[in-house]
Design a protein around this motif. Structure first.
Motif, short mmCIF file in Angstrom:
data_model
loop_
_atom_site.label_atom_id
_atom_site.label_comp_id
_atom_site.label_asym_id
_atom_site.label_seq_id
_atom_site.Cartn_x
_atom_site.Cartn_y
_atom_site.Cartn_z
N THR A 192 0.70 -1.20 -0.09
CA THR A 192 -0.08 0.01 -0.03
C THR A 192 0.79 1.25 -0.01
N CYS A 193 1.88 1.31 0.81
CA CYS A 193 2.72 2.48 0.87
C CYS A 193 3.51 2.56 -0.49
N ASN A 194 4.13 1.61 -1.17
CA ASN A 194 4.66 1.62 -2.48
C ASN A 194 3.65 2.16 -3.33
N ILE A 195 2.32 2.04 -3.50
CA ILE A 195 1.39 2.53 -4.39
C ILE A 195 1.39 4.09 -3.90
N LEU A 196 1.04 4.30 -2.75
CA LEU A 196 0.82 5.76 -2.33
C LEU A 196 1.97 6.64 -2.40
N LYS A 197 3.30 6.03 -2.36
CA LYS A 197 4.45 6.81 -2.72
C LYS A 197 4.51 7.29 -4.20
N LYS A 198 3.94 6.39 -5.08
CA LYS A 198 3.79 6.84 -6.57
C LYS A 198 2.68 7.81 -6.65
N ILE A 199 1.57 7.81 -5.96
CA ILE A 199 0.65 8.88 -6.06
C ILE A 199 1.28 10.07 -5.84
N TYR A 200 1.87 10.28 -4.70
CA TYR A 200 2.51 11.48 -4.06
C TYR A 200 3.66 11.97 -5.00
N ASP A 201 4.43 11.20 -5.51
CA ASP A 201 5.37 11.52 -6.56
C ASP A 201 4.69 12.37 -7.88
N SER B 60 5.78 4.40 6.99
CA SER B 60 5.50 3.34 6.13
C SER B 60 6.01 2.01 6.79
N HIS B 61 5.82 1.64 8.00
CA HIS B 61 6.11 0.42 8.68
C HIS B 61 4.97 -0.02 9.04
N LYS C 74 -1.81 3.90 -14.56
CA LYS C 74 -0.63 4.07 -15.52
C LYS C 74 0.47 3.95 -14.66
N LEU C 75 0.46 4.51 -13.53
CA LEU C 75 1.55 4.76 -12.74
C LEU C 75 2.15 3.53 -12.03
N LEU C 76 1.31 2.48 -11.87
CA LEU C 76 1.49 1.14 -11.47
C LEU C 76 1.80 0.03 -12.09
N ASP C 77 2.68 -0.67 -11.59
CA ASP C 77 3.03 -2.11 -12.12
C ASP C 77 1.82 -3.04 -12.11
N GLU C 78 2.25 -4.27 -12.89
CA GLU C 78 0.99 -5.16 -13.00
C GLU C 78 0.49 -5.74 -11.64
N SER C 79 1.47 -5.99 -10.71
CA SER C 79 0.95 -6.50 -9.27
C SER C 79 0.24 -5.51 -8.58
N GLU C 80 0.57 -4.21 -8.83
CA GLU C 80 -0.07 -3.11 -8.10
C GLU C 80 -1.46 -2.90 -8.71
N LYS C 81 -1.40 -3.00 -9.94
CA LYS C 81 -2.85 -2.94 -10.56
C LYS C 81 -3.77 -3.88 -9.97
N ASP C 82 -3.28 -5.36 -9.99
CA ASP C 82 -3.89 -6.22 -9.32
C ASP C 82 -4.23 -6.10 -7.74
#
Length: 867
Positions: free
Chosen positions: A475-484, A835-836, A718-726
């Motif tokens: 979740t944190c990895n996805i949210l990091k991409k949102i923030y960036d 993020s922990h 489009k910001l996410l990799d395949e497993s993040e989309k899943d």
């Protein structure tokens, strides 16, 4: 050593073969034998103990302070136990199929002697004939527990592979980068053909393949090629194939870069050297064709010995014959990843009527066999007969396994612990009365009232904890991409709807890397099967923290808790979570980063916990103040309106100079007071880098409920990799912002029982409307009103796990005593600090209460893990 260097070092002119063959151990009734049993019958660990005199070395796993036998080793082969207690032989490098067969025969003879004593036998089959996957326990090995948790987070069927599948894998050598490139692509392209012909899984999740409907576990029945179906619904980043294999410039470096970019699932603390670490990293992906310092070809099911040897010879004759390999390379070199995926889909759907890479599947297999026959073939007859009859292993050989119906009963320690408590309720009536009396002086409170708590605690095992850790990380990895993207892309920023004042605060980023230092991710979690859905994400205050530790201390005097501890203490230790100390430590780390970036001197830190003290969960604050002081800091609890700023220092009304603010006030609470002197002082001090705000209002990006709708938007996807989309598709419920300009509500009117309406900014489940609890007229009127006023989302209603408990309510003692044990819905809140994953807050509601009324705090304990 670099990862790509390790792969390059695998180059060799030799042409060795290696094989890994998995089996199931079944009893005389074709029931699975698991790793261990409680003194009832021998488990797989007992079998390998009995086999050990035939081997030179025993292999142990240190898990939770104990040693477990998980393998054997000698010069020609290793025996290993796979995640669901599959029994595997790994045959070391051989020059010929005959050598492999000799070693395998020796193994089979030795194992048969031991198994016959117990009326057991080896099953050469691709999927367990008697179990649904989640009825199978994972063996005590941390790597497998982490892998299993990851698969539950990112896919729908990866845990089937872990527990119930058995494979035949071959390793081959490569002589150069070019040779590796050819073999990797050709092997990947023919993988769907192998999945199809050597499909040896007639039973999938206790149902015959090709039957209709769902398995008892709720997974769709496989039409055929169960192994292909599993891998395509596991982890998109780690399974099926590396896309780069299909690139013209595929290289060791490209493969290495893919592996290095994968998010960490499990990393042991100590490796003997760099090479051991690299081996581990390469083994944590599961492609049809995997590259280490050998090439592993992995799509075949476990199968009878004659088919196994025919398969090994087929691959040897293709990949160790330059003429055959070059012809296949010329034929397949221009194919794409999509071609490969479509081939598998076509084969699963149409069988022998499928067209694969421009030709009929029968012709494709005849051609492969012709290429293999360019070298002498001594074992090929079983596969040739399958192709000749247009059959496959699935229906080409007799098997003794039949479809099994019946209830689905997943393995769950926590369910067992709940039963320990619930089954003995008749003994606890007086204890419950005593506990009600004891709780009259409770400090576990909300808004000045003693909170309702559960009489039965919740006990999470190591598997649950690992899954919480990994889903928090994902979740944190996805949210990091949102923030960036939010900070760099104005068009993306426009997806979020804020007023002018909110935008001013949210768009300011303090000079530290954490975007949302504290969060609580609320989920509906089914611990029996590891499935979950997000309810909402909270940042800022994340209230009710005093309930996490307070309920745990109070429950320790009750008989149910003592019974669980008494029943399990010889095997399992349980600890309650401390949500205060981990936060204070992360808080200090964030401050030190900010101080370095803003050139503030490091010294004894003056902390202020800031909120509107007449409108907050103030019961949380004293434990935090005490913890800050215990960790060498000063701390005061301050009202926002009392803050002052003189251009250099932020202080409270008594002149206490503040270095860092633990900001508990939320944006919607601040806005009515934005003109107050204290609010202006706080904002000005922050904007001028004179005080460190932890956490700041930019965490609203996570907290705001419109995020769930935005996560499903194409701009986010489009910001996410395949497993993040899943991950988003599986776990973030369908969500839409209710607006007359953006949404047609006819779907939600027609399917009212599937949806609920929430305010975009609110807490405590206020103004939440549940479709199934309203009549059609009121639901439609509410929808229209919420669209007209704005500020609401509509969301798919999540399925919630229920479990037994008693609501201890000191204000309704008679109800507590007379209602007894009732089924309750669960909502877990996962605390996330910097993020922990940092602890769990569990709330429940009785099924006879309002659907949004999660008012019962439940004590949570964790199975202790010892490295």
């Amino acid at each position: 050593m670099q990862l790509s260097e390790y792969i390059k070092n695998g180059e060799t002119p030799e042409q060795f073969l290696g094989a890994e063959i998995e089996h199931f151990i079944l009893d005389e009734n074709n029931k699975s034998v698991f790793y261990s049993y409680e003194d009832t019958k021998p488990g797989v660990q007992d079998i390998i103990e009995e086999l050990s005199p035939k081997y030179d070395e025993k292999i142990y796993e240190n898990f939770n302070g104990k040693k477990y036998l998980i393998g054997l080793r000698r010069d020609d082969c290793d025996i290993t136990i796979e995640p669901g207690a599959q029994f595997e032989i790994s045959i070391k490098k051989c020059k010929t199929v005959q050598e492999i067969e000799n070693i395998y025969n020796k193994f089979l003879d030795e194992v048969k002697v031991v198994l016959d004593k117990h009326k057991y036998h080896l099953a050469h089959i691709g999927y367990r004939p008697d179990c649904c996957a989640l009825e199978v326990p994972i063996i005590p090995k941390m790597r497998y527990i982490c892998m299993d948790a990851n698969f539950k987070n990112v896919g729908t069927q990866g845990f089937c592979m872990m527990r119930c599948s058995a494979a035949t894998q071959l390793t081959i050598d490569y002589s150069s980068g070019e040779d590796c490139k050819k073999k990797m692509k050709v092997a990947t392209v023919i993988s769907p053909l192998i999945y199809f012909l050597l499909d040896n899984s007639p039973i999938f999740e206790r149902r015959k393949v090709r039957s209709e409907g769902l398995c008892p576990s709720g997974i769709p029945v496989a039409k055929r090629m169960a192994r292909w179906q599993i891998w395509n619904n596991a982890d998109a980043d780690r399974c099926t194939s590396v896309h780069e294999i299909f690139d013209d410039d595929f290289s060791y470096e490209k493969y290495a870069n893919v592996i290095k970019a994968l998010p960490e699932v499990y990393m042991p603390k100590n490796f003997e050297n760099d090479e051991e670490k690299i081996k581990h990293e390469l083994s944590m992906c599961f492609y049809d064709v995997r590259l280490k310092n050998k090439i592993e070809i992995r799509p075949a099911d476990s199968m009878p010995k004659d088919f196994t040897m025919a398969y090994i010879e087929l691959l040897q004759n293709i990949f160790y014959n330059s003429e055959a390999l070059d012809k296949l390379w010329d034929k397949y070199k221009n194919l794409t990843f999509e071609d490969y995926k479509n081939a598998g889909k076509e084969l699963q759907e149409k069988g022998w009527d499928a067209n694969v890479y421009g030709q009929n599947v029968y012709d494709a297999w005849v051609e492969l066999l012709d290429f293999a026959k360019l070298k002498p073939c001594n074992y090929s007859m079983p596969i040739e007969k399958l192709v000749e009859k247009k059959s496959c292993l699935l229906d080409g050989i007799k098997n003794d396994y039949t479809e099994i119906e019946g209830a689905f009963s997943p393995v769950s320690k926590t369910e067992t612990w709940t039963q320990i408590q619930a089954n003995a309720f008749k003994d606890y009536n007086q204890d419950l009365k005593d506990h009600l009396k004891f709780r009259e002086d409770s400090k576990v409170s909300y808004e000045g009232k003693v909170s309702c708590t559960g009489y039965f605690a919740k006990f999470f095992d190591i598997n649950n904890q690992v899954q919480f850790k990994l889903l928090t990380q994902k979740t944190c990895n996805i949210l990091k991409k949102i923030y960036d993207e939010y900070y760099k892309n104005p068009q993306f920023k426009s997806l979020f709807e804020w007023d002018e004042y909110s935008s001013k605060l949210i768009n300011f980023k303090p000079k530290y890397s954490a975007d949302f230092p504290m969060a609580r991710f609320d989920i509906f979690f089914n611990d029996a099967i590891g499935q979950f859905e997000f309810c909402e994400l909270n940042t800022g205050g994340s209230a009710a923290m005093n309930k996490v530790t307070g309920t745990c201390e109070e429950i320790k005097n009750t008989l149910p808790y003592k019974k669980v501890i008494g029943e399990t203490k010889s095997k399992i230790n349980f600890n309650s979570a401390d949500v205060y100390t981990p936060w204070v430590k992360e808080f200090e780390k964030i401050y030190l980063e900010w101080a370095k970036n803003t050139k503030h001197e490091s010294k004894k830190l003056n902390v202020a916990i800031v909120d509107l003290l007449d409108n907050c969960q103030i019961e949380d604050f004293p434990p935090f103040k005490e913890t800050f002081i215990q960790n060498g800091m000063n701390c005061e609890i301050c009202d926002l309106r009392d803050l002052r700023f003189d251009g250099k220092n932020l202080t409270n009304k008594d002149g206490y100079k503040i270095d860092a603010v633990y900001k508990r006030i939320t944006l919607d609470d601040l806005i009515p007071f934005k003109e107050a002197q204290g609010a202006q002082a706080f904002v000005e001090a922050v904007f001028n880098d004179k005080v460190c705000p932890i956490d700041w209002f930019n965490s609203q990006i996570v907290h705001d409920k419109q995020l769930f709708a935005i996560l499903h938007e194409p701009e986010t996807q489009k910001l996410l990799d395949e497993s993040e989309k899943d991950f988003v598709k599986l776990h973030v419920p369908e969500t839409h912002i209710l607006s007359e300009n953006t949404i047609d509500i006819s779907k939600f009117i027609d399917n009212k029982n599937d949806y609920l309406i929430k305010p975009i900014n609110s807490r405590d489940a206020k103004n939440v409307f549940i479709g199934k609890e309203m009549n059609e007229k009121d639901w439609e009127a509410t929808l229209n009103k919420c669209m007209e006023t704005g500020g609401f989302i509509i969301q798919k209603f999540a399925t919630m796990q229920t479990s037994a408990n008693i609501c201890v309510d000191i204000y309704n003692k008679n109800d507590t005593l007379t209602s007894g044990i009732q089924q309750c819905c669960n909502m877990e809140g996962l605390y996330c600090y910097n993020s922990h994953f940092s602890g769990t807050y569990l709330r429940q509601r009785r099924l006879d209460k309002d659907a949004s009324d999660f008012d019962m705090a439940v004590p949570v304990f964790y199975e202790e893990y010892k490295n």
